[in-house]
Design an enzyme around this catalytic site. Structure first.
Site, mmCIF file in Angstrom:
data_model
loop_
_atom_site.group_PDB
_atom_site.id
_atom_site.type_symbol
_atom_site.label_atom_id
_atom_site.label_comp_id
_atom_site.label_asym_id
_atom_site.label_seq_id
_atom_site.Cartn_x
_atom_site.Cartn_y
_atom_site.Cartn_z
ATOM 1 N N ASP A 87 0.693 -1.023 0.033
ATOM 2 C CA ASP A 87 -0.158 -0.059 0.203
ATOM 3 C C ASP A 87 0.865 1.334 0.074
ATOM 4 O OD1 ASP A 87 0.895 -0.343 2.677
ATOM 5 O OD2 ASP A 87 -0.938 -0.823 3.359
ATOM 6 N N ASN A 156 -7.561 -2.851 14.108
ATOM 7 C CA ASN A 156 -9.012 -3.187 13.777
ATOM 8 C C ASN A 156 -9.176 -4.310 12.739
ATOM 9 O OD1 ASN A 156 -7.803 -1.992 11.569
ATOM 10 N ND2 ASN A 156 -9.147 -0.448 11.291
ATOM 11 N N HIS A 158 -6.967 -4.750 10.047
ATOM 12 C CA HIS A 158 -6.767 -4.388 8.544
ATOM 13 C C HIS A 158 -5.658 -5.178 8.172
ATOM 14 C CE1 HIS A 158 -4.267 -0.450 9.454
ATOM 15 N NE2 HIS A 158 -3.670 -1.505 9.329
ATOM 16 N N GLU A 163 -9.522 -2.059 5.203
ATOM 17 C CA GLU A 163 -10.093 -1.661 6.476
ATOM 18 C C GLU A 163 -11.395 -2.479 6.856
ATOM 19 O OE1 GLU A 163 -7.948 -0.088 8.298
ATOM 20 O OE2 GLU A 163 -8.244 1.873 8.130
HETATM 21 P P1 PGA Z 1 2.238 -1.854 13.088
HETATM 22 O O1 PGA Z 1 1.164 -1.797 11.717
HETATM 23 O O2 PGA Z 1 3.222 -2.678 12.440
HETATM 24 O O3 PGA Z 1 2.926 -0.390 13.003
HETATM 25 O O4 PGA Z 1 1.522 -2.013 14.294
HETATM 26 C C1 PGA Z 1 0.683 -2.743 11.247
HETATM 27 C C2 PGA Z 1 -0.446 -2.470 10.161
HETATM 28 O O5 PGA Z 1 -1.342 -1.511 10.676
HETATM 29 O O6 PGA Z 1 -0.676 -3.049 9.483
#
Ligand code: PGA
Length: 256
Positions: A87, A156, A158, A163
């Site tokens: 992304d 959440n 994702h 999302e």
């Molecule tokens: P993080 O993010 O590794 O900073 O916890 C993970 C994500 O949101 O995919």
């Protein structure tokens, strides 16, 4: 539901379709990073022209550090590897220090012998974002799909920036980031106004068609969402739960 406990810290979750998710509980972030790097290195050692699906976020940083060490020690060669990132924020150029292109260069690509021309991140400043999404899906197809997809997971649920939603979005698409994601990202920007509200993300199809998936999660705050993703109902409200239907998923987590 369908859990069988193995020895040590490794568990296998069996789904009704007899597909398995291997869950490895580690005692430290260093151990998580080492195990994840070993799996990625094994993929590249087994197939020099591997297509790696790569992820950003704080969790993979240690994995990338280990891979850099292994590359410098001559244990893994990235010269024939293609990478396809999940992304990118809409509106950030690759030289913006919060863009995911910048992150990947800074945390991995600048330090290993990968050919930068073979590294791919969606273009968040494309004039036509919808066309960029189509280009990205065509690129994934042209490369023959992803051999190993590395994933982090949001609080959440994702994966990439897929999302929670009413449906699983199949293709690469433009997405409005959820409130919790925007808040989690705010720590990296000077003010709330600067935090991007949109991103381009690979869809669920390319992730599910990856031959192997490696999901990493670090910290006690990820325990609940991992439990939902691994053992909860499969629902687009917890996008990572779709991985229960994937035939070859390894989850490496550290909740310490
Ligand atoms: P993080 O993010 O590794 O900073 O916890 C993970 C994500 O949101 O995919």
């Amino acid at each position: 539901m369908w859990q069988t406990k193995n020895t040590g810290n490794e568990y296998t979750t069996k789904s009704k379709g007899e597909k398995t998710m291997k869950v490895i509980y580690t005692k430290s972030y260093a151990e998580l990073s080492e195990k994840a790097a070993e799996l990625i290195a094994a993929q590249v050692q087994g197939k020099a022209e591997s297509v790696l699906g790569l992820a950003t976020g704080s969790t993979p940083i240690g994995t990338y550090e280990k891979l850099i060490e292994m590359n410098k020690a001559g244990k893994v060669d990235f010269s024939k590897v293609t990478s396809i990132n999940l992304d990118e924020y809409v509106g950030l150029t690759g030289d913006h220090d919060q863009s995911y292109r910048y992150f990947m260069n800074d945390k991995l690509f600048n330090h290993v012998n990968i050919n930068k021309e073979n590294t791919n991140v969606p273009n968040g400043v494309a004039a036509d974002i919808e066309a960029e999404c189509k280009r990205y899906d065509a690129l994934i197809e042209e490369k023959g799909g992803i051999d190993l997809q590395l994933l982090g997971i949001g609080h959440n649920g994702h994966i990439g920036f897929n999302e929670p939603c009413d449906i699983f979005e199949k293709n690469t698409h433009r997405v409005q980031l959820g409130e919790t994601t925007i808040q989690a990202n705010a720590r990296f920007f000077g003010s709330m106004d600067e935090v991007p509200k949109e991103a381009v993300t690979m869809g669920i199809q390319a992730i599910m068609m990856a031959k192997k998936v490696l999901l990493i999660a670090n910290g006690p705050d990820k325990k609940d969402i991992i439990e939902k993703a691994v053992n909860g109902p499969v629902t687009p409200q917890v996008p990572a739960s779709i991985l229960q239907f994937h035939p070859d998923v390894t989850v490496i987590c550290c909740f310490e």
